[in-house]
Structures are given as C-alpha cells and as structure tokens.
Design an enzyme around this catalytic site. Sequence first.
Site, mmCIF file in Angstrom:
data_model
loop_
_atom_site.group_PDB
_atom_site.id
_atom_site.type_symbol
_atom_site.label_atom_id
_atom_site.label_comp_id
_atom_site.label_asym_id
_atom_site.label_seq_id
_atom_site.Cartn_x
_atom_site.Cartn_y
_atom_site.Cartn_z
ATOM 1 N N CYS A 36 0.806 -1.224 0.000
ATOM 2 C CA CYS A 36 0.000 0.000 0.000
ATOM 3 C C CYS A 36 0.840 1.276 0.000
ATOM 4 O O CYS A 36 0.554 2.225 -0.738
ATOM 5 C CB CYS A 36 -0.948 -0.006 1.197
ATOM 6 S SG CYS A 36 -0.263 -0.744 2.688
ATOM 7 N N HIS B 66 -3.108 6.242 4.554
ATOM 8 C CA HIS B 66 -1.679 6.360 4.834
ATOM 9 C C HIS B 66 -1.195 7.731 4.354
ATOM 10 O O HIS B 66 -1.553 8.172 3.261
ATOM 11 C CB HIS B 66 -0.876 5.316 4.052
ATOM 12 C CG HIS B 66 -1.005 3.909 4.561
ATOM 13 N ND1 HIS B 66 -1.730 3.553 5.674
ATOM 14 C CD2 HIS B 66 -0.449 2.760 4.090
ATOM 15 C CE1 HIS B 66 -1.624 2.239 5.863
ATOM 16 N NE2 HIS B 66 -0.869 1.736 4.913
HETATM 17 O O1 L14 Z 1 0.852 -5.828 1.859
HETATM 18 O O2 L14 Z 1 -0.235 -2.249 7.575
HETATM 19 O O3 L14 Z 1 2.873 -6.036 2.465
HETATM 20 O O4 L14 Z 1 0.278 -3.957 8.777
HETATM 21 C C1 L14 Z 1 1.774 -5.860 5.211
HETATM 22 C C2 L14 Z 1 1.637 -4.993 6.469
HETATM 23 C C3 L14 Z 1 0.114 -4.411 4.037
HETATM 24 C C4 L14 Z 1 -0.006 -3.536 5.255
HETATM 25 C C5 L14 Z 1 1.726 -5.728 2.709
HETATM 26 C C6 L14 Z 1 0.129 -3.431 7.687
HETATM 27 C C7 L14 Z 1 1.400 -5.120 4.023
HETATM 28 C C8 L14 Z 1 0.369 -4.228 6.461
#
Ligand code: L14
Length: 337
Positions: free
Chosen positions: A131, A244
Amino acid sequence: MRKYNVAVVGATGLVGTEMISTLEKRNFPVKELSLLASERSMGKELNFRGKEYPVKVLNEDSFKGVEIGLFSAGGSISERFAPIAVKDGCIVIDNTSAFRMEPDIPLVVPEVNPEDIGVLGTGRIIANPNCSTIQMVVALKPIHDAVGIKRIVVSTYQAVSGTGKDAVEELAGQTRALLALKEPEIKVYPHRIAFNCLPHIDVFLDNGYTKEEMKMVNETKKILKDSSIAVTATTVRVPVFYGHSESVNIETERKITPDEVREILSRAPGVTVIDNPGLSEYPLASDAAGKDNTFVGRIREDESIPNGINMWIVADNIRKGAALNAVQIAEILIKGE
Ligand code: L14
C-alpha cells in the site's frame, strides 16, 4: 460483453469486502462470484449487486472454473493456494508480499506500469504492491519521467486498517479505555497504538530495517524499472484508522521547481493536487479515506540541496493501496480480450 468467473480469497477481511464493493462499483463483468475465506467465516453471507453470496471455505478445489482470483488473505495462504489456482488456469492478482519480488512475476500499479500486466491467457500470478509503495509511485512516476529521480527519502504515517479488522478494533478499544482512565489492552501490536507512534511495521530484518521499509525500497525500484534509484524508508504506525500519509523527499537529476511539479501532477492519472497552504489546504488521511485518488500537497523545494523537492502524499490504503489497485489490474487484463 464477455463475463468472468471471479473469486475473492479473504472475502470477509477489510480488503476482501472492499474488493467486492469495488467490483460492484466499477461494474466489473462478473459471471460467477466465489467468496472464499477460512473456517472462521463459515455461515457468513456478503452482498454483491443486491444478492447475498455465501462465504465458502477455501480449499484445493476452490478454483475450478475460476478465471480471476483476487487474493488478500495473508502471505501463507497465497503461498499455498496461488499455485493451485494457477494450475487450474486462474489468473491470481495477489495482494500479499509473497510473490512481489519474484523476477518473473509482474508487480503492477496501473497508472505506472500497465504494460507489465499482459493479456488474460493461462494461469499465472500478478502481484499487487504494498500500500505505501503504490501511493508513492503513483505520485513519483510522472516526476521521474520528467526529470529523473536519483534518491527518495520517505517516512510513512500508516493507518491501522492495513493490519486488518483486529487492529481497527484495537485502536478504538484502547482509545476508549484510556479516555475512561482504564488500562488499554495490547494484543495486535507490540505496544499501545492509541495516542502513540510505532516505528515498527511488519517484522525486523537483519539490516535493522523493517520488512515494510524494505518492501518500499525494493518494490519502488521494480515498478519504476530503475534499480539505480536510491531509496530509504522509515515506516511508522500512527493512530489513524484509514489513510496512509507519507513525507517524501526526492533528489532529481535535473532541476524542477515546485510549480512544475504541481503542473505535472495536476495532469497525472490517479493524482489530485491539494496545495494551498495559505488556506490550510493539504492532503489529509481523513479526506482521502473513501476516495480513489492519491492526494499530493506541501510541494516545496528542499533548500538543503541543489535539486530537491519535498511533498506529502496521502491515499486510502485499503482502496488505492489494495482493493482498487487489484481491480484496476483485472480491468486491464480483460481489456485485451
Ligand atoms: O501488503 O499495515 O505487504 O500492517 C503488510 C503490512 C500491508 C499492510 C503488505 C500493515 C502489508 C500491512
């Protein structure tokens, strides 16, 4: 118009439900929709186009006849079931970090490298980036094309929804507890997230960075197809539910002014510039939540170096950061049909 059999893996999660509503909102030509999740979701039903669909337990036979599989149930589920789906001829659009850096697997942000998607064809995997990476490259690609980016220094302010429903509940519960002068319960993150900032997303690696930080470094180079760009990241969890935010500093090959950046980004696909500091107008997570675009503001010169720009980039991490990006990939896949 041809219609497609689509499966959503992790259908009851925050990203899964957003994938279903995105398919509906964007009128994706769905023939049969298969909603898959773990045992825990047995008995649940989810609405799609006014009809209730039962959630089925994911198993080895789930992908017979499925043409497009949107996966968002965690890396280990993708590792186990994506190859099974591929064998059944399914195109997997995988939202986990399991396959992103595999050289033969495309890693795609439709506004940036749609050419890597290819046509529907037979079973294979296309990876949906992290993301935080997605929203950053949506904003940086047009600048890279114009003047070349040499180095990126990014710090993120990431919402708890990225972790999932448990984390959304944890922030709400801890906030309620603290305001009632009660002891907050700490389960999802290693520390309290309410009224706090945690410089820790995903696991720590041997180099002292987190895996989330290294995803931003490596995925950015892969998506922009330029391993010479220097990238360094600090990823921070903040007590925000959705959206974010990122402080991004870039050093460019050739000089570019803040006005030129604003001009380029105002024409860039998927980007909205909000940059009127005099009116206190700049991108906010609270405004980006529930929107499709990536918002950029606070565009200004980095006066500490000859060719530097600072900016603030915000997007809905569940939408553009996950579900929307995956559905956009599916849309381009079927365009060639
Ligand atoms: O897709 O915010 O690699 O804890 C893994 C951690 C997505 C967000 C990914 C989080 C992420 C996630």
